[in-house]
Design a protein around this motif. Structure first.
Motif, mmCIF file in Angstrom:
data_model
loop_
_atom_site.group_PDB
_atom_site.id
_atom_site.type_symbol
_atom_site.label_atom_id
_atom_site.label_comp_id
_atom_site.label_asym_id
_atom_site.label_seq_id
_atom_site.Cartn_x
_atom_site.Cartn_y
_atom_site.Cartn_z
ATOM 1 N N VAL A 1 0.838 -1.202 0.000
ATOM 2 C CA VAL A 1 0.000 0.000 0.000
ATOM 3 C C VAL A 1 0.873 1.252 0.000
ATOM 4 O O VAL A 1 0.622 2.199 -0.763
ATOM 5 N N ARG A 2 1.871 1.271 0.837
ATOM 6 C CA ARG A 2 2.758 2.440 0.913
ATOM 7 C C ARG A 2 3.456 2.680 -0.421
ATOM 8 O O ARG A 2 3.473 3.816 -0.933
ATOM 9 N N ALA A 3 4.074 1.633 -0.985
ATOM 10 C CA ALA A 3 4.813 1.789 -2.241
ATOM 11 C C ALA A 3 3.882 2.199 -3.381
ATOM 12 O O ALA A 3 4.217 3.090 -4.180
ATOM 13 N N GLY A 4 2.713 1.563 -3.467
ATOM 14 C CA GLY A 4 1.783 1.905 -4.534
ATOM 15 C C GLY A 4 1.248 3.313 -4.411
ATOM 16 O O GLY A 4 1.111 4.037 -5.413
ATOM 17 N N LEU B 1 0.884 9.138 -5.951
ATOM 18 C CA LEU B 1 0.868 10.546 -5.520
ATOM 19 C C LEU B 1 1.806 11.405 -6.363
ATOM 20 O O LEU B 1 1.637 12.631 -6.407
ATOM 21 N N GLY B 2 2.774 10.780 -7.016
ATOM 22 C CA GLY B 2 3.677 11.535 -7.883
ATOM 23 C C GLY B 2 3.256 11.534 -9.336
ATOM 24 O O GLY B 2 3.989 12.068 -10.182
ATOM 25 N N ALA B 3 2.091 10.963 -9.648
ATOM 26 C CA ALA B 3 1.644 10.877 -11.035
ATOM 27 C C ALA B 3 1.075 12.209 -11.519
ATOM 28 O O ALA B 3 0.661 13.077 -10.737
ATOM 29 N N ASP B 4 1.003 12.360 -12.851
ATOM 30 C CA ASP B 4 0.524 13.613 -13.448
ATOM 31 C C ASP B 4 -0.952 13.862 -13.116
ATOM 32 O O ASP B 4 -1.344 15.018 -12.903
ATOM 33 N N TYR B 5 -1.770 12.835 -13.111
ATOM 34 C CA TYR B 5 -3.203 13.050 -12.894
ATOM 35 C C TYR B 5 -3.483 13.587 -11.492
ATOM 36 O O TYR B 5 -4.482 14.282 -11.265
ATOM 37 N N VAL B 6 -2.607 13.248 -10.524
ATOM 38 C CA VAL B 6 -2.773 13.781 -9.168
ATOM 39 C C VAL B 6 -2.494 15.282 -9.170
ATOM 40 O O VAL B 6 -3.243 16.080 -8.583
ATOM 41 N N ARG B 7 -1.430 15.698 -9.830
ATOM 42 C CA ARG B 7 -1.130 17.122 -9.912
ATOM 43 C C ARG B 7 -2.214 17.881 -10.669
ATOM 44 O O ARG B 7 -2.547 19.024 -10.333
ATOM 45 N N THR B 8 -2.776 17.232 -11.694
ATOM 46 C CA THR B 8 -3.861 17.869 -12.444
ATOM 47 C C THR B 8 -5.084 18.055 -11.566
ATOM 48 O O THR B 8 -5.734 19.120 -11.586
ATOM 49 N N VAL C 1 -8.364 13.893 -3.450
ATOM 50 C CA VAL C 1 -7.302 13.388 -4.326
ATOM 51 C C VAL C 1 -6.756 12.070 -3.800
ATOM 52 O O VAL C 1 -6.530 11.115 -4.561
ATOM 53 N N LEU C 2 -6.586 11.995 -2.473
ATOM 54 C CA LEU C 2 -6.021 10.791 -1.880
ATOM 55 C C LEU C 2 -6.977 9.606 -1.974
ATOM 56 O O LEU C 2 -6.581 8.517 -2.419
#
Length: 319
Positions: A205-208, A213-220, A231-232
């Protein structure tokens, strides 16, 4: 979807056949004579070799191994797993009597393990490289490193013998058997088994979640004004749980292996106790039935994992 299911079922049928041959050969190769385990010395002295030959014929052990396998396979495909050498009862009935307690223990432990893993893994990812993250990592590694049976013995000593909070063994108190009584007996073994699987689940869970959280869709999503909680939970965590599906499906059969050890420690009347006693008594039909039950469970879990991929992520196609 239908074509995928047909292909997988055909592959699973071939794998089942291959496993059944291996299990049958291995069980028949175990040293010892099940007939000698069944008879007492008086019967052996009075009957002699003729008595042993009659017993082997009665159990169907006088035929060649490949003939016995073909007979077993034909009966198994019809739902007949044979009869126990010890109890002389149908193997299917013997297994079904023990499935309920084991499923209760495994399902409760799985729920406990998943809840702990998602909560702790999410907290560790959100608080990355802080004391919380380090503590969660140390705790997860500790549950992975310490054998579950050792934790079970320690828990019995502390919570059952010293504190007296919960019963130490069994599934229910003789003469009681109420829901509250079963729950009191279930708490300790289910918690220990849940802890043993929470550790590796937490790491996934932590690694995934860190990767998502560093993906582009999260920043979008954050740029569009979505709050951190949305978002989370609605975006990152859902995608992060996809690898966990594979791990969970793989761990379900391993969870049964862990339950075997804990059932001995807590005297839990499940399939683990049955398997251990059947191996010691050379009860081949029950041992084969138990092994094939695990094989079918593995095949079902792998198929379920592929189907759950498409449910968790609509981008995944099974065609």
């Amino acid at each position: 979807m239908l074509a995928f299911l047909v292909r997988r079922l055909l592959v699973n049928a071939a794998v089942f056949l291959f496993i059944s041959v291996g299990v049958f050969v291995l069980v028949q190769s175990v040293p010892g004579d099940p007939v000698l385990m069944m008879v007492n010395p008086e019967q052996l002295q009075s009957g002699g070799p003729e008595f042993l030959a009659a017993k082997r014929a009665e159990l169907g052990l006088d035929a060649p191994a490949f003939v016995r396998y073909l007979i077993w396979l034909g009966d198994a495909l019809g739902g007949d797993l044979g009869y126990s050498f010890v109890s002389r009862r149908p193997v299917a009935d013997v297994l079904l009597e023990r499935v309920g307690p084991t499923v209760l223990l495994m399902s409760t432990a799985l729920v406990i393990g998943l809840l702990l893993a998602v909560a702790v893994g999410t907290l560790a990812a959100v608080r990355r490289n802080t004391a919380v993250d380090y503590a969660a990592t140390a705790a997860s590694l500790g549950t992975i490193s310490v054998p579950s049976f050792f934790l079970g013995i320690a828990a019995i000593y502390v919570f059952a013998l010293k504190l007296g909070w919960v019963p130490s063994s069994g599934m229910s108190t003789p003469g009681d058997g109420s829901g509250a009584d079963v729950l009191a007996h279930l708490v300790l073994p289910a918690a220990i088994l849940g802890l043993s699987i929470a550790g590796p689940f937490t790491r996934y869970v932590r690694a995934g979640l860190l990767a998502e959280l560093g993906a582009d869709y999260v920043r979008t999503a954050e740029a569009k004004g979505a709050g951190p909680g949305r978002v989370l939970l609605r975006h990152a965590l859902r995608n992060a749980l996809i690898p966990l599906i594979t791990v969970v499906m793989i761990y379900v059969p391993q969870l049964l292996a862990g339950a075997v050890a804990l059932e001995q420690v807590f005297a839990w009347p499940g399939m683990g106790q049955l398997a251990v006693s059947s191996i010691g008594q050379l009860d081949h039909p029950v041992v084969i039935g138990f092994a094939m039950f695990i094989a079918v469970l593995v095949l079902i879990c792998n198929l379920a994992a592929d189907l759950l991929y498409a449910v968790a992520d609509p981008r995944i196609s099974l065609s």
